[in-house]
Design a protein around this motif. Structure first.
Motif, PDB file in Angstrom:
ATOM      1  N   PRO A 196     -39.438-113.746 -82.003  1.00 54.14           N
ATOM      2  CA  PRO A 196     -40.399-113.711 -80.895  1.00 54.14           C
ATOM      3  C   PRO A 196     -39.789-113.278 -79.561  1.00 54.14           C
ATOM      4  CG  PRO A 196     -40.478-115.826 -82.056  1.00 54.14           C
ATOM      5  CD  PRO A 196     -39.242-115.124 -82.498  1.00 54.14           C
ATOM      6  N   HIS A 197     -38.452-113.268 -79.466  1.00 53.22           N
ATOM      7  CA  HIS A 197     -37.802-113.065 -78.179  1.00 53.22           C
ATOM      8  C   HIS A 197     -37.104-111.712 -78.038  1.00 53.22           C
ATOM      9  CE1 HIS A 197     -38.426-117.368 -77.467  1.00 53.22           C
ATOM     10  NE2 HIS A 197     -37.961-117.573 -78.695  1.00 53.22           N
ATOM     11  N   VAL A 198     -37.147-110.895 -79.085  1.00 55.45           N
ATOM     12  CA  VAL A 198     -36.343-109.665 -79.101  1.00 55.45           C
ATOM     13  C   VAL A 198     -37.232-108.460 -79.365  1.00 55.45           C
ATOM     14  CG1 VAL A 198     -34.441-108.473 -80.233  1.00 55.45           C
ATOM     15  CG2 VAL A 198     -34.344-110.946 -79.947  1.00 55.45           C
ATOM     16  N   PRO A 199     -37.231-107.459 -78.476  1.00 54.02           N
ATOM     17  CA  PRO A 199     -38.041-106.254 -78.714  1.00 54.02           C
ATOM     18  C   PRO A 199     -37.645-105.514 -79.986  1.00 54.02           C
ATOM     19  CG  PRO A 199     -37.315-106.353 -76.426  1.00 54.02           C
ATOM     20  CD  PRO A 199     -36.580-107.435 -77.152  1.00 54.02           C
ATOM     21  N   LEU A 204     -27.826-119.544 -78.894  1.00 54.99           N
ATOM     22  CA  LEU A 204     -28.155-118.132 -79.067  1.00 54.99           C
ATOM     23  C   LEU A 204     -29.395-117.768 -78.263  1.00 54.99           C
ATOM     24  CD1 LEU A 204     -27.734-115.367 -80.294  1.00 54.99           C
ATOM     25  CD2 LEU A 204     -28.950-116.147 -82.346  1.00 54.99           C
ATOM     26  N   LEU A 205     -30.418-118.612 -78.321  1.00 52.29           N
ATOM     27  CA  LEU A 205     -31.636-118.329 -77.550  1.00 52.29           C
ATOM     28  C   LEU A 205     -31.360-118.390 -76.046  1.00 52.29           C
ATOM     29  CD1 LEU A 205     -34.341-120.204 -79.661  1.00 52.29           C
ATOM     30  CD2 LEU A 205     -33.754-117.762 -79.663  1.00 52.29           C
ATOM     31  N   ALA A 206     -30.430-119.256 -75.627  1.00 55.05           N
ATOM     32  CA  ALA A 206     -30.048-119.293 -74.211  1.00 55.05           C
ATOM     33  C   ALA A 206     -29.335-118.007 -73.813  1.00 55.05           C
ATOM     34  CB  ALA A 206     -29.149-120.507 -73.943  1.00 55.05           C
ATOM     35  N   GLU A 207     -28.487-117.472 -74.719  1.00 58.58           N
ATOM     36  CA  GLU A 207     -27.816-116.195 -74.445  1.00 58.58           C
ATOM     37  C   GLU A 207     -28.840-115.066 -74.342  1.00 58.58           C
ATOM     38  OE1 GLU A 207     -24.579-115.325 -73.894  1.00 58.58           O
ATOM     39  OE2 GLU A 207     -24.063-117.446 -73.830  1.00 58.58           O
ATOM     40  N   VAL A 208     -29.836-115.092 -75.219  1.00 62.77           N
ATOM     41  CA  VAL A 208     -30.884-114.073 -75.182  1.00 62.77           C
ATOM     42  C   VAL A 208     -31.669-114.169 -73.870  1.00 62.77           C
ATOM     43  CG1 VAL A 208     -33.081-113.377 -76.228  1.00 62.77           C
ATOM     44  CG2 VAL A 208     -31.086-113.823 -77.682  1.00 62.77           C
ATOM     45  N   ASP A 209     -31.994-115.397 -73.470  1.00 58.44           N
ATOM     46  CA  ASP A 209     -32.747-115.594 -72.225  1.00 58.44           C
ATOM     47  C   ASP A 209     -31.945-115.141 -71.012  1.00 58.44           C
ATOM     48  OD1 ASP A 209     -35.125-116.715 -70.861  1.00 58.44           O
ATOM     49  OD2 ASP A 209     -33.644-118.108 -70.022  1.00 58.44           O
ATOM     50  N   ARG A 210     -30.642-115.363 -71.052  1.00 60.80           N
ATOM     51  CA  ARG A 210     -29.793-114.970 -69.927  1.00 60.80           C
ATOM     52  C   ARG A 210     -29.531-113.464 -69.905  1.00 60.80           C
ATOM     53  NH1 ARG A 210     -24.852-113.401 -69.235  1.00 60.80           N
ATOM     54  NH2 ARG A 210     -24.356-113.646 -71.458  1.00 60.80           N
ATOM     55  N   PHE A 211     -29.184-112.902 -71.082  1.00 52.64           N
ATOM     56  CA  PHE A 211     -28.776-111.494 -71.151  1.00 52.64           C
ATOM     57  C   PHE A 211     -29.966-110.544 -71.223  1.00 52.64           C
ATOM     58  CE2 PHE A 211     -27.105-107.781 -73.566  1.00 52.64           C
ATOM     59  CZ  PHE A 211     -26.132-107.381 -72.660  1.00 52.64           C
ATOM     60  N   ARG A 212     -31.074-111.002 -71.787  1.00 62.05           N
ATOM     61  CA  ARG A 212     -32.302-110.222 -71.951  1.00 62.05           C
ATOM     62  C   ARG A 212     -32.050-108.869 -72.647  1.00 62.05           C
ATOM     63  NH1 ARG A 212     -36.333-112.812 -70.037  1.00 62.05           N
ATOM     64  NH2 ARG A 212     -36.143-114.338 -68.356  1.00 62.05           N
ATOM     65  N   PRO A 213     -31.606-108.924 -73.915  1.00 53.24           N
ATOM     66  CA  PRO A 213     -31.308-107.682 -74.637  1.00 53.24           C
ATOM     67  C   PRO A 213     -32.567-106.926 -75.049  1.00 53.24           C
ATOM     68  CG  PRO A 213     -31.089-109.547 -76.108  1.00 53.24           C
ATOM     69  CD  PRO A 213     -31.345-110.113 -74.741  1.00 53.24           C
ATOM     70  N   ALA A 218     -28.418-126.724 -85.213  1.00 52.57           N
ATOM     71  CA  ALA A 218     -29.458-126.545 -84.203  1.00 52.57           C
ATOM     72  C   ALA A 218     -28.860-126.127 -82.868  1.00 52.57           C
ATOM     73  CB  ALA A 218     -30.256-127.838 -84.052  1.00 52.57           C
ATOM     74  N   ILE A 219     -27.676-126.632 -82.556  1.00 51.11           N
ATOM     75  CA  ILE A 219     -27.064-126.282 -81.273  1.00 51.11           C
ATOM     76  C   ILE A 219     -26.695-124.800 -81.215  1.00 51.11           C
ATOM     77  CG2 ILE A 219     -24.647-126.800 -81.863  1.00 51.11           C
ATOM     78  CD1 ILE A 219     -24.441-128.132 -79.077  1.00 51.11           C
ATOM     79  N   ALA A 220     -26.327-124.225 -82.374  1.00 48.23           N
ATOM     80  CA  ALA A 220     -26.029-122.787 -82.407  1.00 48.23           C
ATOM     81  C   ALA A 220     -27.287-121.972 -82.121  1.00 48.23           C
ATOM     82  CB  ALA A 220     -25.437-122.407 -83.762  1.00 48.23           C
TER      83      ALA A 220
END
Length: 393
Positions: free
Chosen positions: A122-125, A94-103, A88-90
């Motif tokens: 839900p978080h990636v175009p 990963l979602l924190a990296e996505v939120d920070r980097f906004r790919p 779960a921590i991984a």
């Protein structure tokens, strides 16, 4: 609408790919480096890097698991041999990296990381699955002739099911070769963008602009095999080469030497160093000296997916290639002109002997192969393929 120079790409790999060592590392690095020409790029591995931060001038790196993390329950139930345990921590990191980097695009390395698809969706175009191996086919190849035939087939069937399920959830799929693309495409009922992103020539910037002179006539032949020596298809090939093919060459050239070089050699490979004329180079820091001294490379693969980076690199260095048909599949090298192709140990050994005895043919083959791989797998070809795979070119 964003310009190409603003497209942000995040690549997720299993192993830490920087600095690159294995073929998978090299492919992940080529993808993130090529993507960096279209905007900021970031490489995130499941397993820990030595340190997060800059990867190269082109991209940054981060890890989802740290060595001091407490053991946490897995969110997935690995049912195939290529799936790692993902905690779960991984997922959280990963979602924190996505939120920070906004790919704008996330590229997942292989079906083994399928547990990341649902949380990311839900978080990636744009979500891309990079099938650098068609794992369901590879499982059958590696298991060919094994006593556990039923288990091998079940594992392959399960992998194929996972590949189809993943294809329903991602936006694009990448493969290394047109042959792999056609195999994968035939398994989907709905149309899906499927792009061929070839493997690149590794460390292209280290290769001299002009070819070195061929070895002198009185020089002992130096035969080279490079690959991850803990990877089952490469272990099989190294054993076959050292025990079945090289002894035939050694009879014709008693001073010949076989050099096996690669990461994490299995005990089976380590034992080969006891054979006459065989030298093992475990975890080499650089391959430059081995490439510079090699007369030919022999790649007797019976199993493997994608395209063989070891052949691309050897050809770019001007080392003539003797290989099985499977080893050169998808590389678009012309047998007899740019590569020598044989099936049995005796055929491959005799082809190597004939090539070593014919310097004119040897030089012609290496020149032709170098031109072909540089055109098809050089930096410009990879940049364009990644741009197409991102939907930008």
């Amino acid at each position: 609408m964003k310009s190409r120079s603003e497209h942000r790409t995040l690549v997720v790999s299993h192993d830490p790919a920087w600095p690159p060592v294995s073929g998978a590392d090299l492919r992940n690095v080529q993808n993130v480096q090529a993507a960096s020409e279209f905007g900021p790029s970031h490489l995130v591995s499941l397993r820990p890097h030595e340190a997060d931060g800059p990867g190269s001038k082109a991209f940054t790196v981060a890890s989802l698991i740290r060595r001091d993390d407490p053991r946490r329950p897995a969110v997935n139930r690995p049912r195939t041999r290529i799936e790692p345990r993902i905690s779960a921590i991984a997922i959280e990191r990963l979602l924190a990296e996505v939120d920070r980097f906004r790919p704008d695009t996330v590229i997942l390395e292989g079906i083994g990381l399928q547990a990341f698809i649902e949380p990311l969706r839900p978080h990636v175009p744009q979500l891309v699955l990079d099938m650098h191996n068609v794992e369901s086919d590879l499982a059958l190849q590696v298991g060919a002739g094994a006593l556990r035939g039923v288990a091998i087939r079940l594992n392959s069937s399960l992998l194929r099911w996972h590949e189809r399920q993943a294809g329903k959830k991602v936006d694009r799929i990448w493969t290394c070769t047109a042959a792999d693309r056609d195999r994968v495409l035939s398994r989907f009922k709905r149309p899906i963008p499927l792009d061929v992103v070839p493997n690149a020539i590794p460390r292209f910037h280290e290769i001299a602009a002009s070819l070195k002179d061929p070895p002198a006539d009185d020089a002992p032949p130096s035969i080279l095999f490079v690959g991850h020596l803990g990877y089952a298809p490469n272990v099989q090939a190294a054993v076959r080469l050292a025990r079945g093919i090289f002894p035939l060459i050694h009879k014709a050239f008693p001073r010949a030497r076989l050099h096996l070089a690669g990461r994490h050699p299995k005990p089976l490979v380590k034992a080969l160093a006891d054979l006459p004329g065989v030298h093992l180079h475990a975890n080499p820091l650089t391959l430059e000296k081995l490439f510079a001294q090699a007369s030919i490379t022999i790649v007797p693969l019976r199993a493997g997916g994608g395209s063989r980076i070891k052949i691309l690199e050897a050809a770019a260095w001007g080392i003539p290639v003797v290989a099985t048909p499977l080893a050169v599949e998808g590389l678009e090298l012309e047998p007899g002109r740019q590569v020598v192709v044989g099936e049995t140990d005796k055929e491959l050994a005799q082809m190597a002997i004939d090539l070593l005895n014919d310097k004119v043919r040897l030089c012609s083959q290496r020149d032709e192969a170098r031109r072909a791989v540089c055109d098809l797998h050089g930096p410009e070809a990879i940049r364009r393929a990644v741009g197409l795979g991102l939907g930008l070119v």
